[in-house]
Design a protein around this motif. Structure first.
Motif, mmCIF file in Angstrom:
data_model
loop_
_atom_site.group_PDB
_atom_site.id
_atom_site.type_symbol
_atom_site.label_atom_id
_atom_site.label_comp_id
_atom_site.label_asym_id
_atom_site.label_seq_id
_atom_site.Cartn_x
_atom_site.Cartn_y
_atom_site.Cartn_z
ATOM 1 N N GLN A 146 -0.397 -0.924 -2.508
ATOM 2 C CA GLN A 146 -0.369 -1.769 -1.320
ATOM 3 C C GLN A 146 0.792 -1.389 -0.409
ATOM 4 N N HIS A 150 0.214 0.190 3.343
ATOM 5 C CA HIS A 150 0.811 -0.502 4.494
ATOM 6 C C HIS A 150 1.694 0.461 5.289
ATOM 7 N N THR A 153 -0.310 2.630 7.531
ATOM 8 C CA THR A 153 -0.819 1.869 8.672
ATOM 9 C C THR A 153 0.265 1.668 9.723
ATOM 10 N N ALA A 325 6.265 -5.562 10.829
ATOM 11 C CA ALA A 325 5.335 -5.209 9.751
ATOM 12 C C ALA A 325 5.917 -5.533 8.386
ATOM 13 N N PHE A 329 4.354 -8.053 5.635
ATOM 14 C CA PHE A 329 4.097 -7.583 4.272
ATOM 15 C C PHE A 329 4.755 -8.521 3.259
#
Length: 417
Positions: A146, A150, A153, A325, A329
């Motif tokens: 994950q 992330h 991205t 971000a 997260f």
């Protein structure tokens, strides 16, 4: 264990990042660690972690660890043993990032914000390949998957929104810029490219932008023929290499080998001026090659010293994207912490609901289907508000307290059956 620079977060998490880069360590130390990257990964996987992803580039070495506790010491000790580092060599070189800070650091790294040449484009691909390598070896975990997904991205968002990776220059481009003044005409220059990996592809593209066309490629691993065929180059065998090197104007070395590919023996016998660019870590070119007459050797340390200052506005916007971000997260991870409590609450209410529906059907009510549909609809509405509230509390940093309260109310209690 000596004191290290440590970055904490309040969130309870298992993520650690052990990081050393061009700003805190010299090239020789980075080389030593890089040569033992596989040993370090194995040591961290065996001794201290549920999962490990190692990111090793030309100017950094980082281990992202899904550790069984929150203390970095076991992971650092395993890394030091595997890399054959003394405690003194860890002091002031390795940084430790915990939890949310580890995520924010990786997001910044993958976006090129921590590179010697800020905004470099190659780092995003290196982050992706680091995850793929760990996955193929069975070293990843759910949390690390994950985290890295992330990061990729975020890197794309930074690239698309800020254009930073088009403003910034990669180390390859920067190195060739330093060489431009020494090459009278790139269209006639003889170039030897050593390596066939991703960095070789980037180097070749940068050379061709300058008009270089007379390029030969050598691969220590024997892949020169295939790379040359797909890129319209001349392949070099071991027997051809020395002759071609002595006629070359520029050599760009970017192979992933643990020992130097070029030594003084390869380049003795002529005093004509040549520029050698060593992009390898560990080094592809023995440092004493620079002592030969007519040879100018640029290694990563020299290139990094000339790293440009990017356009300030683009970098500031990129860092804002990274921080936002990282906060999102962290919030998503916090929400996951209340899932068991939500499950307990849902299970209790579902059990009561199913009992009532079974009792209703036992009476053979004519409208049992309608009543059941209404009850299940009401169940969804009843569950919605506390579920949303629990997630909001988790995002606000109260996941532990909220989970404890819900669990106390709804989980099975052996003392009161």
């Amino acid at each position: 264990m000596p004191p290290l620079r440590t970055h904490h977060s309040l969130e309870k998490t298992m993520l650690l990042c052990l990081s050393v880069d061009h700003r805190t360590a010299d090239l020789e130390l980075l080389e030593r660690i890089e040569r033992r990257a596989e040993t370090v990964t194995a040591a961290l996987s065996d001794d201290t972690a549920r999962g490990v992803v190692v990111l090793a580039t030309c100017n950094r070495f980082e281990a992202y660890v899904d550790a069984p506790d929150h203390r970095p010491e076991p992971a650092l000790e395993a890394l030091a043993r595997a890399a054959q580092l003394t405690p003194a060599e860890l002091t002031g070189t390795f940084a430790v990032h915990h939890g949310d800070a580890a995520a924010e650091h990786l997001f910044a790294v993958s976006s090129g914000l921590e590179s010697a040449a800020v905004g470099e484009g190659e780092i995003a691909g290196q982050v992706r390949r680091a995850l793929e390598t760990a996955r193929a070896a069975g070293h990843t975990s759910t949390d690390l998957e994950q985290l890295f997904q992330h990061a990729m991205t975020v890197s794309k968002e930074v690239k698309n929104r800020t254009g930073l990776q088009t403003r910034g220059r990669s180390l390859v481009q920067l190195a060739l810029t330093l060489v431009d003044a020494r090459v009278a005409d790139w269209t006639t220059a003889r170039v030897v490219l050593i390596g066939t990996g991703a960095y070789a592809g980037a180097s070749l593209a940068a050379l061709r932008v300058r008009g270089a066309d007379n390029i030969a490629v050598f691969s220590p691993s024997g892949r020169a023929e295939a790379f040359a065929a797909s890129h319209d180059l001349r392949p070099l065998s071991d027997d051809d290499l020395v002759t071609e090197l002595r006629a070359a104007d520029v050599v760009v070395a970017c192979s992933s080998t643990n020992e130097p590919v070029l030594t003084r023996e390869h380049l003795r016998g002529t005093t004509r001026p040549r520029v050698l660019i060593d992009m390898g870590l560990p080094r592809n070119i023995s440092p004493d090659v620079g002592e030969e007459s007519g040879i100018e050797l640029l290694d990563l340390e020299t290139i990094a010293l000339h790293a440009p200052i990017p356009e300030l506005g683009a970098e500031l916007e990129a860092r804002d994207i990274v921080r936002t971000a990282a906060a999102e997260f962290a919030a998503l991870r916090a929400e996951r912490d209340v899932v068991p409590a939500v499950r307990d609450m849902r299970a209790f209410i579902t059990e009561v609901l199913d009992d009532e529906i079974a009792r209703l059907r036992g009476r053979n009510a004519d409208n049992a289907d309608e009543i059941e549909a209404a009850l299940r609809h009401a169940f969804g509405r009843v569950m919605h508000r506390p579920t949303v509230r629990l997630r909001a509390l988790a995002r606000a940093g109260a996941a532990t307290e909220a989970s404890a309260a819900v669990t106390a109310l709804f989980s099975p209690d052996p003392l009161h059956p």
